[in-house]
Write an enzyme that holds these catalytic residues in place. Structure first.
Site, PDB file in Angstrom:
ATOM      1  CB  SER A 168      -0.940   0.041   1.027  1.00  0.00           C
ATOM      2  OG  SER A 168      -1.954   1.106   1.155  1.00  0.00           O
ATOM      3  CG  ASP A 204      -7.242  -1.137  -4.319  1.00  0.00           C
ATOM      4  OD1 ASP A 204      -7.718   0.054  -4.013  1.00  0.00           O
ATOM      5  OD2 ASP A 204      -5.985  -1.549  -4.022  1.00  0.00           O
ATOM      6  CG  HIS A 210      -6.200  -1.296  -0.541  1.00  0.00           C
ATOM      7  ND1 HIS A 210      -5.232  -0.752  -1.528  1.00  0.00           N
ATOM      8  CD2 HIS A 210      -5.500  -0.757   0.750  1.00  0.00           C
ATOM      9  CE1 HIS A 210      -4.259  -0.299  -1.164  1.00  0.00           C
ATOM     10  NE2 HIS A 210      -4.354   0.004   0.123  1.00  0.00           N
TER      11      HIS A 210
END
Length: 320
Positions: free
Chosen positions: A168, A269, A299
């Site tokens: 991320s 995501d 995500h």
């Protein structure tokens, strides 16, 4: 959307001086230390100070079962791990991060150097990139110091097979730090690849996936916007190159020197369109890219789905 409170979602309170009060106290796990490991413990770990002034440090992980000074045994890749947390949450001592590093170390197998970089908004970008460069240069120095260099790295690590692995926001850090490291003399260390797991990129213009998933329960658009407000330097916007790698600038001339990249993403995501556009840009610039995208997933899915976590580890294992 206007009723959505991103601060409540993130469990933070914004203070007048621009810092935040974090209302969640995430569970933490101590390193095992350098002593003998417990029966059945696959990985041992220890903490090392990187920069006292910046309060940055690292947690090193190595498999507990290792050959003793047998030169015929291949040494392990060194993975610099940059954790998730939206720039503002977690430490490498957070149990969720610690367990991820244990799994990575055990199953690849590898020597993992997990960096506890400075969190935003108290530390604005590019400080996280500088912290990462510091960590990589520290690893290089262990290779050069044959007397006092860190034993786990010198005896068991392969300095010619060093990887940056970010999840991320950590993926954003890995990419931008890799570009910075191109200007450094790293020998005998060699960055052999960059792994970007659901990298966090942004931009002022909304993508189709951002609009489609604007009210995503885990990672809604107002939350993503606030995280960028926390992380980006004052006076900049989401088209700054730290956020939007598609922007033109002198740094684009360096991208083709990056070497190999692995990019992992999921169709659910909000960032997936940006990630795929980023892959296309890398390919266009001449980078060797392995793209692993799955239409199903969201995500951070690996946090709640152990099968996805195992699949991601396998992608990394194949790449290194």
């Amino acid at each position: 959307m206007s009723k959505f409170d991103p601060y409540e979602h993130l469990n933070v309170v914004l203070n007048q001086d621009g810092s935040i009060t974090r209302l969640l106290d995430f569970p933490t796990t101590q390193a095992t230390g350098d002593q003998h490991h417990l029966p059945g413990q696959a990985v041992v770990s220890k903490d090392i100070t990187l920069n006292e002034e910046k309060k940055t440090w690292m947690r090193l992980y190595r498999p507990s079962k290792l050959p003793s000074n047998d030169k015929s045994i291949a040494k392990l890749p060194i993975i610099v791990y940059l954790h998730t947390g939206g720039w503002i949450h977690f430490s490498v001592a957070s149990t969720i991060i610690h367990e991820s590093c244990n799994q990575l170390c055990s199953e690849v197998p590898s020597i993992v150097v997990a960096l506890d970089y400075g969190l935003a908004p108290e530390n604005k970008l590019p400080s996280q990139y500088h912290d990462t460069v510091d960590a990589v240069l520290w690893i290089k120095n262990q290779a050069l110091d044959r007397v006092n260099g860190e034993k786990w790295l010198r005896e068991y690590g392969d300095f010619s097979r060093c990887y940056l692995y970010g999840v991320s926001c950590g993926g954003n850090i890995a990419f931008n730090s890799a570009l910075k490291l191109l200007d450094k003399k790293l020998e005998p260390l060699r960055i052999n690849g960059v792994i970007l797991n659901q990298p966090l990129f942004g931009g002022k213009m909304r993508t189709k996936s951002e609009m489609r998933l604007a009210t995503d329960p885990f990672f809604p658009l107002p939350v993503i916007d606030v995280l960028w407000d926390f992380a980006l330097p004052k006076g900049t916007d989401r088209d700054h190159r730290f956020c939007n790698p598609m922007m033109n600038g002198p740094y684009r001339d360096k991208i083709n020197k990056l070497g190999r990249c692995l990019v992992i993403g999921f169709g659910g995501d909000p960032l997936v369109d940006r990630q795929q556009e980023f892959v296309q840009m890398l390919v266009k610039e001449g980078v060797m890219v392995e793209a692993r995208f799955d239409d199903v997933g969201f995500h951070g899915i690996e946090v709640v789905d152990s099968r996805r976590a195992a699949a991601i580890i396998n992608f990394v294992k194949e790449f290194v």
